[in-house]
Design an enzyme around this catalytic site. Structure first.
Site, PDB file in Angstrom:
ATOM      1  N   GLU A 205       0.839  -1.204   0.000  1.00 29.75           N
ATOM      2  CA  GLU A 205       0.000   0.000   0.000  1.00 29.75           C
ATOM      3  C   GLU A 205       0.872   1.251   0.000  1.00 29.75           C
ATOM      4  OE1 GLU A 205      -3.310   2.453   2.653  1.00 29.75           O
ATOM      5  OE2 GLU A 205      -2.690   0.444   3.270  1.00 29.75           O
ATOM      6  N   LYS A 377      -7.370 -15.230  16.511  1.00 25.50           N
ATOM      7  CA  LYS A 377      -7.652 -14.798  15.137  1.00 25.50           C
ATOM      8  C   LYS A 377      -9.116 -14.437  14.924  1.00 25.50           C
ATOM      9  CE  LYS A 377      -3.774 -17.597  13.693  1.00 25.50           C
ATOM     10  NZ  LYS A 377      -3.313 -18.898  13.213  1.00 25.50           N
ATOM     11  N   ASP A 453       2.654 -14.206  12.776  1.00 22.02           N
ATOM     12  CA  ASP A 453       1.504 -14.805  12.102  1.00 22.02           C
ATOM     13  C   ASP A 453       0.593 -13.670  11.626  1.00 22.02           C
ATOM     14  OD1 ASP A 453      -0.765 -16.112  11.274  1.00 22.02           O
ATOM     15  OD2 ASP A 453      -0.806 -17.516  12.955  1.00 22.02           O
ATOM     16  N   HIS A 551      -2.736   9.965  -1.548  1.00 20.40           N
ATOM     17  CA  HIS A 551      -2.893   8.633  -2.143  1.00 20.40           C
ATOM     18  C   HIS A 551      -2.818   8.699  -3.663  1.00 20.40           C
ATOM     19  CE1 HIS A 551      -3.818   5.437   0.841  1.00 20.40           C
ATOM     20  NE2 HIS A 551      -3.948   6.480   1.640  1.00 20.40           N
TER      21      HIS A 551
END
Length: 566
Positions: A205, A377, A453, A551
């Site tokens: 990004e 998670k 992770d 952006h």
């Protein structure tokens, strides 16, 4: 083929074939060697009972144990020069992003064509290539070729060379065919707790690294940030079922009773090595006279205590909290895990406790080692309230002139924006731990760069960002509170060369022998400090109306997409 690769692969296959962990098997072999040596010496020195052939039962058993131990230990030393990992420095092959040419008969090594054909036909499962060949790199190469033939599509853009396929075996990834490249940018320096950190961020990004870098600049110009570690506790919550709700409540009362905690903690923290040593010591004392066996008994007890003392510095149970739903019981175990993220460590301890509880509750049915009350998670209230992993708060006071010159806005606008967007807006959306601008952006980029992770970004990104004016309204106080940062500096993806390099850049690679857990805790504070910088910069961009402009400048490629695709 490189002979060293084959040797390393054979050792890996041998280790996987052993029924016990390598260190325990080696220990048993050494114990057997010592015992048999002592017994042979005693028999040879006993004039009243000289050795005669054929050997008796005891003498034969001693000789067999001696020979077996010697052969096993020599087999280890015979391959001591073979590396356990498959380096690529001596290959003289193409660059790291080169694609191996499709293999057609003559381009393949002897037997490769038959193996690929077997994988394509299904006669040889792809996941068995490593154990069949004993060479992880060759297995990945053949799997890649089989994939090309099965799908009819190549993976020319997926790099193959440059990855240590032996290192990821049994730890990071199964059935590999290559690896994905991600650009890594560095933001900073981040001044945190009086130290400078250059923060590696792996992301695709645009604007993210630049934004965090601007936040770091504003924090540094204002004297730096301060972090506090509130808690360090990884959790695992098994789900069990009992015949009735009353019975489940009885188990809940037993587990949560303060009088039973020390007992359950001792079971949770149980290790097999000291028990094995003590058992062998007892058996040995029967086989060998005490006068001869006394030195070994002293050594066994000392080794047991030393090992237990070392293990006591991590993987220790801290708390058990239960929740009941009908006749189902969820027991949330939390423990410190040193520099490892610690999921496996906690799970092993939980299995110990469940096995023990079955003695008093034989009607307990273990449904799952994880009952989602952990919670791993998933965005959950239990993690938001109780925390999981490292709970950290990080703060900084940004001077008014820095807000104006670096962030291009005002303190009043930032405070108002935070209330309306991060607090009220998130409440309207029904957010659970999402009272922030983009914490997950920074957490994910740092996790990928340092071998964490990535899926644990879900709970690790739970964060509340607070802004208020201080010093008579002149300056801006900003803080982020993150209750569930799940990180480690050993194990998992931290073993990979690229990720280890990023950890080394931060000064938290591996573990400090005298301070177990210190590196993982510091990494958690770095995550929080980086999130603080990212929150500050993005809120400033929103307040100043610069988000879309930045952006469009940094996150839009000027390349011809059609040509790039072709």
């Amino acid at each position: 083929m490189d002979a060293r690769r084959v040797g390393g692969g054979r050792i890996g296959a041998t280790r996987r074939a052993l029924p016990l962990p390598m260190r325990i098997t080696n220990g048993l072999a050494m114990v057997s060697l010592v015992l048999s040596s002592f017994d042979l010496l005693r028999l040879c020195s006993d004039r009243g009972r000289p050795l005669r052939f054929p050997l008796g039962g005891r003498e034969l058993a001693t000789v067999v144990c001696q020979l077996a131990s010697v052969v096993y230990l020599l087999s280890l030393f015979a391959h001591s020069d073979a590396p356990a990992t498959s380096g690529d420095d001596d290959e003289g092959g193409p660059a790291a992003d080169a694609e191996p040419a499709p293999m057609h008969g003559a381009g393949m090594e002897g037997g490769d064509e038959e193996i690929v054909a077997a994988v394509v036909s299904g006669a040889l499962p792809s996941h068995r290539l490593e154990s069949r060949l004993g060479d992880c790199r060759r297995a990945a190469r053949l799997r890649r070729e089989a994939l090309r033939r099965v799908t009819g599509r190549g993976v020319e853009g997926l790099p193959f060379e440059g990855m240590d396929y032996q290192a990821i075996l049994g730890q990071c990834c199964e059935m590999p065919v290559g690896y994905v490249q991600l650009p890594v940018g560095v933001a900073g320096p981040l001044i945190l707790d009086g130290r400078e950190y250059h923060v590696p961020l792996a992301t695709t990004e645009g604007c993210l690294v630049a934004s965090v870098n601007r936040g770091c600049r504003a924090i540094a110009a204002s004297g730096g940030a301060i972090s506090v570690l509130l808690r360090d506790a990884m959790s695992r919550a098994p789900a069990v079922k009992l015949p009735s709700a009353k019975r489940a409540a009885e188990l809940k009362a037993f587990v949560e009773a303060p009088a039973n905690f020390e007992l359950l903690a001792s079971v949770f923290n149980r290790f097999i090595f000291p028990i094995t040593i003590q058992l062998i010591a007892c058996l040995g004392s029967v086989m060998v006279p005490m006068a001869t066996f006394l030195p070994f008994c002293i050594f066994a007890v000392y080794s047991s205590r030393t090992y237990r003392a070392k293990c006591s510095r991590f993987g220790r149970l801290q708390d058990i909290h239960c929740a009941l739903a009908g006749r189902n019981l969820y027991m949330r175990f939390t423990c410190i895990t040193g520099d490892a993220m610690g999921m496996n460590m906690v799970s092993k301890g939980v299995e110990n406790v469940l096995g023990y509880l079955r003695n008093d509750f034989p009607d307990m049915d273990i449904i799952s080692i994880s009952g989602n009350y952990c919670s791993d998670k998933k965005p959950t209230a239990v993690n938001w309230i109780e925390g999981r992993g490292k709970s950290v708060v990080c703060e900084a006071t940004i001077k008014r002139d820095v807000v104006q010159k670096v962030l291009k806005t005002t303190t009043e606008k930032l405070v108002e924006l935070n209330i309306i967007k991060n607090l009220a807006g998130s409440a309207v959306a029904g957010a659970l731990g999402g009272f922030n601008a983009h914490a997950s952006n920074i957490v994910t980029a740092l996790f990928i760069a340092t071998g964490q992770d990535p899926a644990q970004n879900v709970e690790s990104s739970q964060c509340i960002t607070m802004l208020e004016t201080v010093n008579d309204g002149d300056d801006l106080h900003i803080s982020v509170t993150m209750p569930s940062i799940e990180v480690g500096t050993i194990g998992g993806g931290t073993c990979l060369a690229s990720q280890a390099a990023c950890l080394n850049l931060l000064g938290v690679k591996g573990s400090i022998h005298d301070l177990p857990g210190a590196n993982a805790q510091r990494l958690a504070t770095i995550v929080a400090g980086s999130v603080l910088a990212g929150e500050l910069s993005l809120l400033a961009a929103l307040a100043a109306g610069q988000l879309v402009k930045s952006h469009m400048e940094y996150n839009r490629s000027s390349k011809d997409i059609t040509k790039a695709a072709s």
